[in-house]
Structures are given as C-alpha cells and as structure tokens.
Design a protein around this motif. Sequence first.
Motif, PDB file in Angstrom:
ATOM      1  N   THR A  47       0.783  -1.271   0.084  1.00 52.80           N
ATOM      2  CA  THR A  47      -0.080  -0.188  -0.104  1.00 52.80           C
ATOM      3  C   THR A  47       0.955   1.356   0.089  1.00 52.80           C
ATOM      4  O   THR A  47       2.016   1.191   0.442  1.00 52.80           O
ATOM      5  N   ALA A  48       0.395   2.462  -0.311  1.00 54.56           N
ATOM      6  CA  ALA A  48       1.045   3.521  -0.431  1.00 54.56           C
ATOM      7  C   ALA A  48       0.816   4.173   0.814  1.00 54.56           C
ATOM      8  O   ALA A  48       1.416   5.334   1.309  1.00 54.56           O
ATOM      9  N   ALA A  49      -0.114   3.575   1.906  1.00 53.74           N
ATOM     10  CA  ALA A  49      -0.251   4.669   2.842  1.00 53.74           C
ATOM     11  C   ALA A  49       0.758   3.828   4.074  1.00 53.74           C
ATOM     12  O   ALA A  49       0.256   3.004   4.881  1.00 53.74           O
ATOM     13  N   LYS A  50       1.816   4.425   3.933  1.00 52.94           N
ATOM     14  CA  LYS A  50       2.982   4.054   4.805  1.00 52.94           C
ATOM     15  C   LYS A  50       3.520   5.177   5.422  1.00 52.94           C
ATOM     16  O   LYS A  50       3.397   6.252   5.244  1.00 52.94           O
ATOM     17  N   ALA A  51       4.145   4.885   6.623  1.00 55.80           N
ATOM     18  CA  ALA A  51       4.937   6.044   7.470  1.00 55.80           C
ATOM     19  C   ALA A  51       6.165   5.580   7.921  1.00 55.80           C
ATOM     20  O   ALA A  51       6.528   5.884   9.215  1.00 55.80           O
ATOM     21  N   ASN A  52       6.842   4.602   7.125  1.00 56.90           N
ATOM     22  CA  ASN A  52       8.038   3.854   7.804  1.00 56.90           C
ATOM     23  C   ASN A  52       9.309   4.664   7.054  1.00 56.90           C
ATOM     24  O   ASN A  52      10.307   3.783   6.785  1.00 56.90           O
ATOM     25  N   PHE A  53       9.111   5.936   7.128  1.00 54.20           N
ATOM     26  CA  PHE A  53      10.388   6.762   6.422  1.00 54.20           C
ATOM     27  C   PHE A  53      10.379   7.988   7.145  1.00 54.20           C
ATOM     28  O   PHE A  53       9.319   8.481   7.399  1.00 54.20           O
ATOM     29  N   PRO A  54      11.477   8.407   7.033  1.00 56.31           N
ATOM     30  CA  PRO A  54      11.501   9.859   7.646  1.00 56.31           C
ATOM     31  C   PRO A  54      10.749  11.062   6.796  1.00 56.31           C
ATOM     32  O   PRO A  54      10.655  10.714   5.642  1.00 56.31           O
ATOM     33  N   PRO A  55      10.329  12.066   7.524  1.00 59.69           N
ATOM     34  CA  PRO A  55      10.638  12.437   8.840  1.00 59.69           C
ATOM     35  C   PRO A  55       9.475  11.714   9.832  1.00 59.69           C
ATOM     36  O   PRO A  55       9.704  12.072  11.057  1.00 59.69           O
ATOM     37  N   TYR A  56       8.775  10.982   9.490  1.00 62.92           N
ATOM     38  CA  TYR A  56       7.809  10.273  10.158  1.00 62.92           C
ATOM     39  C   TYR A  56       8.821   9.364  11.458  1.00 62.92           C
ATOM     40  O   TYR A  56       9.912   8.876  10.902  1.00 62.92           O
ATOM     41  N   GLY A  57       8.355   9.506  12.490  1.00 60.46           N
ATOM     42  CA  GLY A  57       9.209   8.792  13.609  1.00 60.46           C
ATOM     43  C   GLY A  57      10.473   9.590  14.165  1.00 60.46           C
ATOM     44  O   GLY A  57      11.308   9.121  14.740  1.00 60.46           O
ATOM     45  N   ARG A  58      10.534  10.784  13.413  1.00 64.47           N
ATOM     46  CA  ARG A  58      11.646  11.645  14.017  1.00 64.47           C
ATOM     47  C   ARG A  58      11.911  11.742  15.540  1.00 64.47           C
ATOM     48  O   ARG A  58      13.249  11.796  15.979  1.00 64.47           O
ATOM     49  N   ASP A  59      10.659  11.862  16.266  1.00 65.48           N
ATOM     50  CA  ASP A  59      11.103  12.129  17.610  1.00 65.48           C
ATOM     51  C   ASP A  59      10.601  10.770  18.417  1.00 65.48           C
ATOM     52  O   ASP A  59      10.572  10.760  19.727  1.00 65.48           O
ATOM     53  N   PHE A  60      10.546   9.653  17.803  1.00 64.37           N
ATOM     54  CA  PHE A  60      10.312   8.593  18.629  1.00 64.37           C
ATOM     55  C   PHE A  60      11.548   7.948  18.817  1.00 64.37           C
ATOM     56  O   PHE A  60      12.658   8.448  18.750  1.00 64.37           O
ATOM     57  N   GLN A  61      11.345   6.783  19.641  1.00 62.84           N
ATOM     58  CA  GLN A  61      12.778   6.068  20.310  1.00 62.84           C
ATOM     59  C   GLN A  61      13.560   5.865  19.167  1.00 62.84           C
ATOM     60  O   GLN A  61      13.287   5.143  18.080  1.00 62.84           O
ATOM     61  N   ASP A  62      14.782   6.256  19.382  1.00 62.80           N
ATOM     62  CA  ASP A  62      16.068   5.963  18.423  1.00 62.80           C
ATOM     63  C   ASP A  62      15.643   6.485  17.136  1.00 62.80           C
ATOM     64  O   ASP A  62      16.386   6.410  16.055  1.00 62.80           O
ATOM     65  N   HIS A  63      14.935   7.528  17.159  1.00 63.67           N
ATOM     66  CA  HIS A  63      14.391   8.365  15.810  1.00 63.67           C
ATOM     67  C   HIS A  63      14.170   7.576  14.583  1.00 63.67           C
ATOM     68  O   HIS A  63      14.321   7.918  13.575  1.00 63.67           O
ATOM     69  N   ILE A  64      13.409   6.384  15.008  1.00 59.41           N
ATOM     70  CA  ILE A  64      13.189   5.351  13.934  1.00 59.41           C
ATOM     71  C   ILE A  64      11.887   5.579  13.520  1.00 59.41           C
ATOM     72  O   ILE A  64      10.527   5.775  14.278  1.00 59.41           O
ATOM     73  N   ALA A  65      11.499   5.592  12.113  1.00 60.01           N
ATOM     74  CA  ALA A  65      10.240   5.472  11.483  1.00 60.01           C
ATOM     75  C   ALA A  65       9.668   4.358  11.547  1.00 60.01           C
ATOM     76  O   ALA A  65       9.961   3.341  10.753  1.00 60.01           O
ATOM     77  N   THR A  66       8.547   3.830  12.401  1.00 59.98           N
ATOM     78  CA  THR A  66       8.096   2.349  12.658  1.00 59.98           C
ATOM     79  C   THR A  66       6.883   2.265  11.767  1.00 59.98           C
ATOM     80  O   THR A  66       6.378   1.100  11.847  1.00 59.98           O
ATOM     81  N   GLY A  67       6.161   3.337  11.387  1.00 58.68           N
ATOM     82  CA  GLY A  67       5.098   2.988  10.510  1.00 58.68           C
ATOM     83  C   GLY A  67       3.918   3.907  11.327  1.00 58.68           C
ATOM     84  O   GLY A  67       2.830   3.849  10.713  1.00 58.68           O
TER      85      GLY A  67
END
Length: 350
Positions: A47-67
Amino acid sequence: MRCLLLLVVFFVAGPWKHPGEARPLVPAVMLFGDSLVDIGNNDYIQTAAKANFPPYGRDFQDHIATGRFCNGKVLSNFIGEALGFTGSPVAYLIPEASGENLLSGANFASAQSGYYDQTAHMYNVVPLSQQLEHFKEYRHKLVVQVGSNQAQSIISDSLYIISAGSNDYLFNYYVNPFIYKSQDQFSDLLIGILNNTVAVLYGMGARRIGVFSLPSFGCAPLAVTVFGHGGNDTCVTRLNNDAMRFNRKLSTSVELLSKRYHDLKIAVLDLYTPLYSLVTSPGSQGLEDSRRGCCGTGTVEATVFLCNPISIGTCPNATAYVFWDSVHPTEAANNVIADSLVDGINLLVM
C-alpha cells in the motif's frame, strides 16, 4: 487527568514506577481501526499508506520511523502506558508477533482503514472485517501459548479499542458523495458495521470495549485546504457537523449495545472535544500552531509522495504543533488527547 489512572494503578497494583513495572490494569489490550492507533501493520502490506520513512518517527525512540503516522507516539502508545504496559501491544503483522509477545495483546489496526471495507479496499489496506479475522487467528495462537482457560481469561478481561470512521468520511464519502444518497444513510451504514463488529467481538469473548468517537476532522489542515474553499476559518463547520451527527448516533448505539449485552462494558471515548479544543485554543495546552502541520507545508501532506525526507519547510520543533502532517496529530497533541480519555477508560477497566 492521567493522574487519576495512575492512582488507581498504585492502589490496585502497587507503587507506580515506570511503564511495565507495575502490574497492568488489564492483562492485554487489543486495538482495531486506523492510523490513530496503527503502529506499523501497513509496513507489511502493499500500500502507499505507509509511514516507515523519515521524517515520520523523527522524535520516536531511536528516531526510527516505525510506521506510526506521527513524529513520535500515537494514541495506542499512550493508552498502553497509562494502563501499565510499556506502550502499544505488538503490531499483529510484524514477524515478532508470536509466542510470549502476544500475551499483552495485539494491535490489528491499519492506517487508512475505516468501518466500511470499501474504504480500505480503495487504498489497499487491511479492512476492519479482516482485522477481526486476524483477531480470530490471535485467539488460536493464544490458546497454543497459554492453554484455553488462561486464554479465555485474557480475552474476557482485556481492553478493546476501536478507532474508525474518519477515513470513511474524508477519503471515501467526501470523495464519492454521489455513491450514497445522504450523509445520514452513510452514517447509518457505518453504525450498522460498528454494531456488527461489537457483536462479533462479544461472541469471541470481549467484555470491555472502548469506541473512539469521530474527531473534529473538519479542523485538520487537509480538510481546511480542500473543503474550506480558500477561507481563513480554523475549521470547516460542515464537516464538523457531520462528525457531531455521527457521534450522536454512536452514543445512542453504544447505549443500546450496553443494554443488549448486560455483561459488556462499552463506552464512547470522545476524540472530538479534545482535538477541537487543541485547534481552537492551542495555547491552553502549551502548543502554538494549529493551522499547519509540521511536515512540509502542512496543508495536504499525508503520504510518501508529500511528507518525506526532502519535504520543504518541515518544522524543527513539533512540540509546538497540533498536527504533524495534514491529518495526524503530533505526539504532543496525542498526549493531550490520551489524557482526556482516562476517565472513560477507567469506567471500562475497573
């Protein structure tokens, strides 16, 4: 507001230390629905509805984009933490969703999904009906892991959260309004699906169900940009009125469901009011900007094509913003919204 829940944890489970150290208020949490609670299931589907890439997750643990469609934590994280877990239960579609990792529940939500399966099919995400099938699979795995008696105890005492409806309106009904004769008929369709969903969950043992109301989605930057006709209004009144009409029907339906199933604890968890308050009075919660999203221009960005590592103008400090992209709240806003849900969740878990 969260202090009330933490006090309950103190007296029921002992002193509060850090999330996960005290005994949780429920054995597990099950989450169904959309991007407000999805923590990465869409990473494992086409699907195109993803968020597993920056800048998503920028302020999450370890700055990882988790979806997660956020700069950091989403509502499922905060709800899990408030209940005594380390965060949301594991996303059901990830490889690690097996064995002991399933004992604290599972997150079946899929971003861009809704009550109506056709909404999910339009964007090739996991429809609510399939999420229920995944829950059936989960139950079987739980029995294998702990035995039928303990599995049934976990299932019946767990908290179930349903988050759906916004995508049905914003990305289906408003895009294809002539498919449905009226907004009332469309909302009745969605309420009927909710009733069936609750019946299915109840039949599989669920006894504590929280249903998110529709948020004030007429205040989202995308809604203002697309449906506000270039005006300077903070929110699109027509869209918010649709959300409020649906929420009134939702409250009536939930009341009837509680009477139909006498041993079921079910409640509407209000998202409309806290989000509307954040948008119209962000300073009351220490925020500043409620008109734009932090990512890119914050007007239409919500997918890989528009909110991505080279987005122009992404803000340096998301803690001042209500919206991360053009639809989804920031971690700071999610924190405020989650705090407002504590009283309703207390009614379900106690």
